[in-house]
Structure formats: structure tokens, C-alpha cells
Design a protein around this motif. Sequence first.
Motif, PDB file in Angstrom:
ATOM      1  N   ALA A 160       0.825  -1.209   0.000  1.00 51.84           N
ATOM      2  CA  ALA A 160       0.000   0.000   0.000  1.00 51.84           C
ATOM      3  C   ALA A 160       0.857   1.255   0.000  1.00 51.84           C
ATOM      4  O   ALA A 160       0.417   2.310  -0.483  1.00 51.84           O
ATOM      5  CB  ALA A 160      -0.922  -0.005   1.218  1.00 51.84           C
ATOM      6  N   ASP A 161       2.066   1.184   0.553  1.00 48.69           N
ATOM      7  CA  ASP A 161       2.913   2.376   0.591  1.00 48.69           C
ATOM      8  C   ASP A 161       3.264   2.844  -0.819  1.00 48.69           C
ATOM      9  O   ASP A 161       3.217   4.024  -1.136  1.00 48.69           O
ATOM     10  CB  ASP A 161       4.170   2.115   1.418  1.00 48.69           C
ATOM     11  CG  ASP A 161       4.958   0.910   0.929  1.00 48.69           C
ATOM     12  OD1 ASP A 161       4.405   0.101   0.166  1.00 48.69           O
ATOM     13  OD2 ASP A 161       6.146   0.791   1.321  1.00 48.69           O
ATOM     14  N   GLN A 162       3.584   1.870  -1.714  1.00 48.79           N
ATOM     15  CA  GLN A 162       3.900   2.248  -3.095  1.00 48.79           C
ATOM     16  C   GLN A 162       2.651   2.650  -3.866  1.00 48.79           C
ATOM     17  O   GLN A 162       2.703   3.526  -4.717  1.00 48.79           O
ATOM     18  CB  GLN A 162       4.613   1.095  -3.805  1.00 48.79           C
ATOM     19  CG  GLN A 162       6.016   0.866  -3.267  1.00 48.79           C
ATOM     20  CD  GLN A 162       6.860   0.058  -4.231  1.00 48.79           C
ATOM     21  OE1 GLN A 162       6.700   0.176  -5.442  1.00 48.79           O
ATOM     22  NE2 GLN A 162       7.742  -0.747  -3.699  1.00 48.79           N
ATOM     23  N   MET A 163       1.529   2.009  -3.554  1.00 51.91           N
ATOM     24  CA  MET A 163       0.289   2.375  -4.239  1.00 51.91           C
ATOM     25  C   MET A 163      -0.120   3.820  -3.945  1.00 51.91           C
ATOM     26  O   MET A 163      -0.741   4.471  -4.771  1.00 51.91           O
ATOM     27  CB  MET A 163      -0.837   1.430  -3.830  1.00 51.91           C
ATOM     28  CG  MET A 163      -0.646   0.003  -4.300  1.00 51.91           C
ATOM     29  SD  MET A 163      -2.028  -1.066  -3.814  1.00 51.91           S
ATOM     30  CE  MET A 163      -1.373  -2.680  -4.194  1.00 51.91           C
ATOM     31  N   MET A 164       0.258   4.311  -2.748  1.00 52.91           N
ATOM     32  CA  MET A 164      -0.106   5.671  -2.387  1.00 52.91           C
ATOM     33  C   MET A 164       0.582   6.697  -3.283  1.00 52.91           C
ATOM     34  O   MET A 164       0.046   7.774  -3.523  1.00 52.91           O
ATOM     35  CB  MET A 164       0.241   5.944  -0.921  1.00 52.91           C
ATOM     36  CG  MET A 164      -0.731   5.346   0.077  1.00 52.91           C
ATOM     37  SD  MET A 164      -0.485   5.943   1.763  1.00 52.91           S
ATOM     38  CE  MET A 164       1.032   5.097   2.197  1.00 52.91           C
ATOM     39  N   VAL A 165       1.780   6.389  -3.750  1.00 51.16           N
ATOM     40  CA  VAL A 165       2.526   7.373  -4.536  1.00 51.16           C
ATOM     41  C   VAL A 165       2.499   7.104  -6.032  1.00 51.16           C
ATOM     42  O   VAL A 165       2.830   7.987  -6.822  1.00 51.16           O
ATOM     43  CB  VAL A 165       3.995   7.427  -4.057  1.00 51.16           C
ATOM     44  CG1 VAL A 165       4.066   7.873  -2.608  1.00 51.16           C
ATOM     45  CG2 VAL A 165       4.679   6.086  -4.231  1.00 51.16           C
ATOM     46  N   THR A 208       9.912   4.744  -6.439  1.00 47.27           N
ATOM     47  CA  THR A 208       8.685   4.845  -7.218  1.00 47.27           C
ATOM     48  C   THR A 208       8.658   6.022  -8.177  1.00 47.27           C
ATOM     49  O   THR A 208       8.182   5.910  -9.302  1.00 47.27           O
ATOM     50  CB  THR A 208       7.469   4.945  -6.264  1.00 47.27           C
ATOM     51  OG1 THR A 208       7.580   3.934  -5.268  1.00 47.27           O
ATOM     52  CG2 THR A 208       6.171   4.752  -7.018  1.00 47.27           C
ATOM     53  N   LEU A 209       9.178   7.167  -7.754  1.00 42.17           N
ATOM     54  CA  LEU A 209       9.009   8.395  -8.527  1.00 42.17           C
ATOM     55  C   LEU A 209      10.281   8.908  -9.180  1.00 42.17           C
ATOM     56  O   LEU A 209      10.203   9.583 -10.218  1.00 42.17           O
ATOM     57  CB  LEU A 209       8.446   9.505  -7.613  1.00 42.17           C
ATOM     58  CG  LEU A 209       7.084   9.243  -6.969  1.00 42.17           C
ATOM     59  CD1 LEU A 209       6.669  10.441  -6.126  1.00 42.17           C
ATOM     60  CD2 LEU A 209       6.032   8.970  -8.034  1.00 42.17           C
ATOM     61  N   LEU A 210      11.435   8.628  -8.589  1.00 45.10           N
ATOM     62  CA  LEU A 210      12.669   9.205  -9.109  1.00 45.10           C
ATOM     63  C   LEU A 210      12.962   8.809 -10.559  1.00 45.10           C
ATOM     64  O   LEU A 210      13.291   9.687 -11.371  1.00 45.10           O
ATOM     65  CB  LEU A 210      13.838   8.842  -8.195  1.00 45.10           C
ATOM     66  CG  LEU A 210      15.174   9.533  -8.485  1.00 45.10           C
ATOM     67  CD1 LEU A 210      15.009  11.045  -8.520  1.00 45.10           C
ATOM     68  CD2 LEU A 210      16.209   9.141  -7.437  1.00 45.10           C
ATOM     69  N   PRO A 211      12.847   7.534 -10.944  1.00 49.81           N
ATOM     70  CA  PRO A 211      13.102   7.205 -12.353  1.00 49.81           C
ATOM     71  C   PRO A 211      12.164   7.930 -13.299  1.00 49.81           C
ATOM     72  O   PRO A 211      12.580   8.386 -14.379  1.00 49.81           O
ATOM     73  CB  PRO A 211      12.874   5.679 -12.407  1.00 49.81           C
ATOM     74  CG  PRO A 211      13.097   5.217 -11.012  1.00 49.81           C
ATOM     75  CD  PRO A 211      12.585   6.325 -10.141  1.00 49.81           C
ATOM     76  N   ALA A 212      10.887   8.065 -12.932  1.00 51.04           N
ATOM     77  CA  ALA A 212       9.935   8.776 -13.786  1.00 51.04           C
ATOM     78  C   ALA A 212      10.297  10.252 -13.903  1.00 51.04           C
ATOM     79  O   ALA A 212      10.146  10.857 -14.971  1.00 51.04           O
ATOM     80  CB  ALA A 212       8.521   8.626 -13.222  1.00 51.04           C
TER      81      ALA A 212
END
Length: 528
Positions: free
Chosen positions: A88-93, A133-137
Motif C-alpha cells: 500500500a505504501d507504493q500504491m499511495m505514490v 517509485t518516482l525518481l526514475p519517472a
Amino acid sequence: MDVPLGAVHYVYLCGVAAIIASMVLRANVVVPAIVATFAVAATFSGSLVTAVTAVFNGSLVAAKELFNIFLVIALMTSLLHALRALGADQMMVRPFRRVMTNGHVAFLVLAACTYLISLFFWPTPAVPLVAATLLPAAIAAGLPAMGAAIAIAVAGQGMALSSDYVIRVAPAISARAAGIADQAGVIADKALLLSLVTGAVALGLGYLRIRASIAAPSPRHLARWQAGATLAESLAEQREEVAPNIGSFDKSVLALQAAEGVEEAALSADTLPGKAALAGGGTLAIASAPTQSLRWGAILAVVTPIAFLLVIAFMLAPKVIPGLPELKGGDAAAMVGGTAALMMLIATFAADGAKAMHTAADHIVEGFVFSFRAMGTVLPIAGFFFLGSGEFSRAILGLPAAAAAPDLLFETIRAAQHLIPQSEAAVAFAVLLVGMITGIDGSGFAGLPLTGALSGALAPVSGAQASTLAAVGQMGAVWTGGGTLIAWSSLIAVAGFARVPVLDVVRMLFPPVVAGLVLSTAIAVVLW
């Protein structure tokens, strides 16, 4: 009225000087705090037995005063472990990735997401999660790696940690040390505003410094970035360069450990949507999750932030709607901790079913382990500064109720008040400077007992409010040592994930952060 100073006052001041010197030299301050407590108690009482027991009593009194802080940290950490089991932690971001259409938007999204996660869970788990989760994007969207490091550091280690508005560890320590424990909420409110001002300035100036480097979106940016040094190599090089002898103090080491556990697999987690879940200890477990777990993970990814937003709304409502009862003392922390405990139970039963009777207890134990590793060293430091307050010195020294308790720090300030400028601005900037000096050790929170105690002592002689000075000192200590201006702090983890030299990040952040701190302090003097 002149206050005569005795040998015990000078010994206490020597202890304060030793602690500050240890911070400047990047040494752990636990040893000088314990030695100073022993020396002060021995000088005051002339008894070896009293001095020895004072060392124990100092930490015991600090533990009694601060245990609610440890408990909140433990419960919030246990919730995070339960959410990780469901992914759920990754789903939140994950939804934030969709709006990263270019580097400019990516900078804002990284900052916003890091701030929100760090506000509820502290930056230690937030940095690996955002990086995975977000840095590569963000890199693929055209944001340079240095821009990503600036956004994450300022929003997480700076804005969120310096106000600590949800968990309220920092405001509670500052309030206790200043002798205004009932005004922890006031300090939190002031620190929130000051952190937002400082963060807005730092983010704005930081963005201007990297704006020319933002490129058009292209997968080639990500390929070049991933072709560089591995995360583990980057972390090892930077730690060896700036902190070869780094100790096990506070959040800096914890952030490094979390960062090292994620490594390359975390950075490629976006290629496995729905199958990557951060497991306990920060490592990435790649497994095919059952459909029911994924469903519960998706539900809790929405329900958890909503639940805490409602808690914040409940805390802020009396300030907007007159007549509503305000939360007193530690009620705000109790609301946050209780909500975290209940959400942890829901998440644990969703993930483990009947086994949750055992795993829920494991999550709480893991939470307490993290809590004491992160904050345990604060106890002897706080115990020494509590010894300088008449409110706590009686219990530490084991004095009977009828005996007069020493008020060492306050008496010293009163004796030297003729040397203190009768200017709120001068005192506020002096407290800010002291806070920044205490942050040199790279921990952020270690200096809060000192800045809080100074704020309580200087407020009566300067005309400023103790809560204002405590908030200003908190800004200086946490922004400096929490991970924006000190290369051997948890900024190492941020730089390691972004794969940029940590010393270059410090050079980029120094002018924006200092400018923000100066402006926020000036605003504090004008407003309060």
C-alpha cells in the motif's frame, strides 16, 4: 536583580560548551552529556553517590517526559510496516507518476510527495519509497538528478522534519526543554508556518538554480542515469568521502541503512506494477501478491491518508471555528498514535488474516526498535539540559521536596542579562545560530534540548515569547542537521539515490536554505 554564580553554574556552562564542541567536531554527544551530568551533580552535592544516581535519574526523568514521543514513533512505524506488507505504501505514490509530464512538473511532484510522506512517517522511509517509485519517472521527464536531490531534501529533511507537525517529536522536545510543555501545540503551529516559509524560499531558489538544466522528456535521460554508478557504490563512496567514522546516531545512519537495503531493485520497481512491495527493513520483495492482498492494499492506500488528513483537520478545526474544544497537552500526539495503531491492526488483518494476532505484535516490536534507535540517544542529552531547569533538577538530584532546587541555566542567563541585547530580533537570530551550530553533528534533533532550554531562559530577559524562540531554534537545528546543509547527515542517502555528489548537493542547497531561514526568522520576530 543580580544572581550570584557559584562553581556549579560554571561547571554546567562547561558542560554546555563541551556538548556544542562535540557537535562541531561531529562527535557523538552522549558521552559528554553523561560526564557533564555527573560533574554538575558532584559539584552541587559534594556526594559521589548523588552524582552517580544523577546520571541514571537524568535519563529516567527525560524518558518519563518524552515517552509519549517514543510511543507515537513506534506506532507510526508499525503502521508503515503493515502497509508495506500489502504494497500500500507504493500504491499511495504511484498515481503521482502519471502527472510527471515534464521536468518542471516532476520537481513539484517530487517535493509534494516527499513532503506528505515525510510529514506522516519521517524522511527515513520516505526517501527510499520516493526514490524507488518516482525518481526514475522524474529523470525520464527531464528533471536533472541534482534537481531531484534538491526537491527531496528540501521537502523531506527540511520542511516536513523541521515542523514535525503530525508526529510532533521536535515540538514536544523543544517545549519540555523550554519549560512550557503545555505549549507544544503552539510551537508546532509556529514551526509549521516557519517551515513552509523556509521551504518555499529554498525550493524556489533551488528550482531557479537547476531550471536551465531541465531537458525535454526522453527515455534516454533515464538510460544515461541508470548507466552510472550503482546506488550501493554511490552510497559507499559518499559515506567514505564525508563521514568515514560515522556513528550510530539518530536519523542519518537509519536513512543510510534504509537506502542500502533498497539498492537497484527499488529503482526498477516501476517496471513491476502491482508486484513490488517494500518489505520490513527497507528491502524490496518481488512476489506475486494474492488478489485479495492487492485489493486491500489499494483500499488502504486511499483510506490511510484520508484518516490522517481527518486527524489534522480535527486538530486545526478549533483554530478556524471558534468555540470548538482544542486538544490539550499530548492529546494531539495521542490522536495520531491511536489512529496509527488502529490502522495498523486493519492492515495487518488484511494482510495476514488469523496470523495477524502474532504479526501485529511483531510490527509493534519493530516500531519500538526503530523508535529507540532513532531517539534513544536523546535521553541522556535531554537529561543534562533538564538538570539546568528547576522543574526537573530536584528529581534528577534526588532532593527532598522542602529543598530548593537549582535552576542553573536560568540563573546563569539572569546573571548575564545585562550583556544580552534588549532586542527580540537579536535574540531570535542568536537562537537560530545556536540551533544551526547544534545541527553540525548531522542529527538535527540532538540540539533541541539546548535550543529549547535557551529559549525558555532568554524569553523573560528579551521580551520575546519562549514558544517563538523555541520554534526558531528548532528551524536552525533541524534544517541544518536533519539533512539539507550537512554532508554527513541523512543527506548522504538522498544524494546516493539521486547519484550525485553529496558535497555538490550541499553547495547547491546552502544559499537557498540559509536565505529561507533568515526570512522565516524575520517573519517570526514581526508576527510574534
